[in-house]
Design a protein around this motif. Structure first.
Motif, PDB file in Angstrom:
ATOM      1  N   ALA A 108       0.870  -1.130   0.059  1.00  0.00           N
ATOM      2  CA  ALA A 108      -0.129   0.079  -0.039  1.00  0.00           C
ATOM      3  C   ALA A 108       0.772   1.124  -0.053  1.00  0.00           C
ATOM      4  N   THR A 109       1.976   1.150   0.582  1.00  0.00           N
ATOM      5  CA  THR A 109       2.890   2.301   0.608  1.00  0.00           C
ATOM      6  C   THR A 109       3.466   2.629  -0.804  1.00  0.00           C
ATOM      7  N   MET A 110       3.997   1.542  -1.531  1.00  0.00           N
ATOM      8  CA  MET A 110       4.306   1.795  -2.707  1.00  0.00           C
ATOM      9  C   MET A 110       3.335   2.256  -3.691  1.00  0.00           C
ATOM     10  N   PHE A 111       1.828   1.465  -3.411  1.00  0.00           N
ATOM     11  CA  PHE A 111       0.503   1.983  -4.230  1.00  0.00           C
ATOM     12  C   PHE A 111       0.657   3.594  -3.942  1.00  0.00           C
ATOM     13  N   THR A 112       0.857   4.032  -2.764  1.00  0.00           N
ATOM     14  CA  THR A 112       0.287   5.411  -2.527  1.00  0.00           C
ATOM     15  C   THR A 112       1.465   6.201  -2.894  1.00  0.00           C
ATOM     16  N   GLY A 113       2.727   5.929  -3.194  1.00  0.00           N
ATOM     17  CA  GLY A 113       4.100   6.571  -3.708  1.00  0.00           C
ATOM     18  C   GLY A 113       3.731   6.730  -5.595  1.00  0.00           C
ATOM     19  N   LEU A 114       3.159   5.710  -6.166  1.00  0.00           N
ATOM     20  CA  LEU A 114       2.708   5.872  -7.358  1.00  0.00           C
ATOM     21  C   LEU A 114       1.729   6.697  -7.635  1.00  0.00           C
ATOM     22  N   ALA A 115       0.662   6.501  -6.810  1.00  0.00           N
ATOM     23  CA  ALA A 115      -0.545   7.382  -6.898  1.00  0.00           C
ATOM     24  C   ALA A 115      -0.020   8.702  -6.822  1.00  0.00           C
ATOM     25  N   ILE A 116       1.000   9.200  -5.778  1.00  0.00           N
ATOM     26  CA  ILE A 116       1.431  10.670  -5.898  1.00  0.00           C
ATOM     27  C   ILE A 116       1.844  11.071  -6.955  1.00  0.00           C
ATOM     28  N   GLN A 117       2.783  10.159  -7.465  1.00  0.00           N
ATOM     29  CA  GLN A 117       3.648  10.339  -8.626  1.00  0.00           C
ATOM     30  C   GLN A 117       2.676  10.846  -9.861  1.00  0.00           C
TER      31      GLN A 117
END
Length: 127
Positions: A98-107
């Motif tokens: 979920a942290t990786m998903f969050t980072g990708l969504a931010i990007q």
């Protein structure tokens, strides 16, 4: 865990999110020539999830949750840990993915946040 442990844990978490955002930025910067018809932001986001091994999420849910990340970041009292936790709950996934998903969504959906995160500034849609 004491306050110092909480602070160190939050610092490590912020660094992990910033690293995932920067890695996603580097990946998308190395994409080859564009297709004849440009992908939508949602299509690019879904492709990025697959590239990072985050497949198996219903595409409509992934886009809905991804697009909700930026507004969650600017809610009063929210921080990256809270947002990633909310994403984990929404996707039914562990905190790491979920942290990786969050980072990708931010990007993908709020790129101005990338600069703010790497500069250590708070992110705001207002400027």
């Amino acid at each position: 865990m004491g306050r110092a442990g909480d602070i160190n844990g939050m610092t490590c978490f912020k660094l992990a999110v910033a690293a995932s955002v920067l890695a996603a930025t580097a990946l998308t910067a190395t994409v080859s020539a564009p297709a004849a018809q440009a992908d939508t932001g949602a299509d690019v986001f879904l492709a990025m999830l697959g590239d990072y091994g985050l497949g198996g999420i219903d595409p409509a849910t992934a886009v809905r949750v991804g697009e909700a990340v930026c507004p969650m970041l600017v809610e009063p009292g929210q921080n990256m840990a809270n947002v990633a936790s909310d994403v984990a709950d929404a996707l039914g996934r562990p905190l790491g993915p979920a942290t990786m998903f969050t980072g990708l969504a931010i990007q993908m959906f709020c790129p101005r946040a990338v600069t703010a995160l790497t500069d250590g500034r708070p992110f705001s849609f207002l400027g």
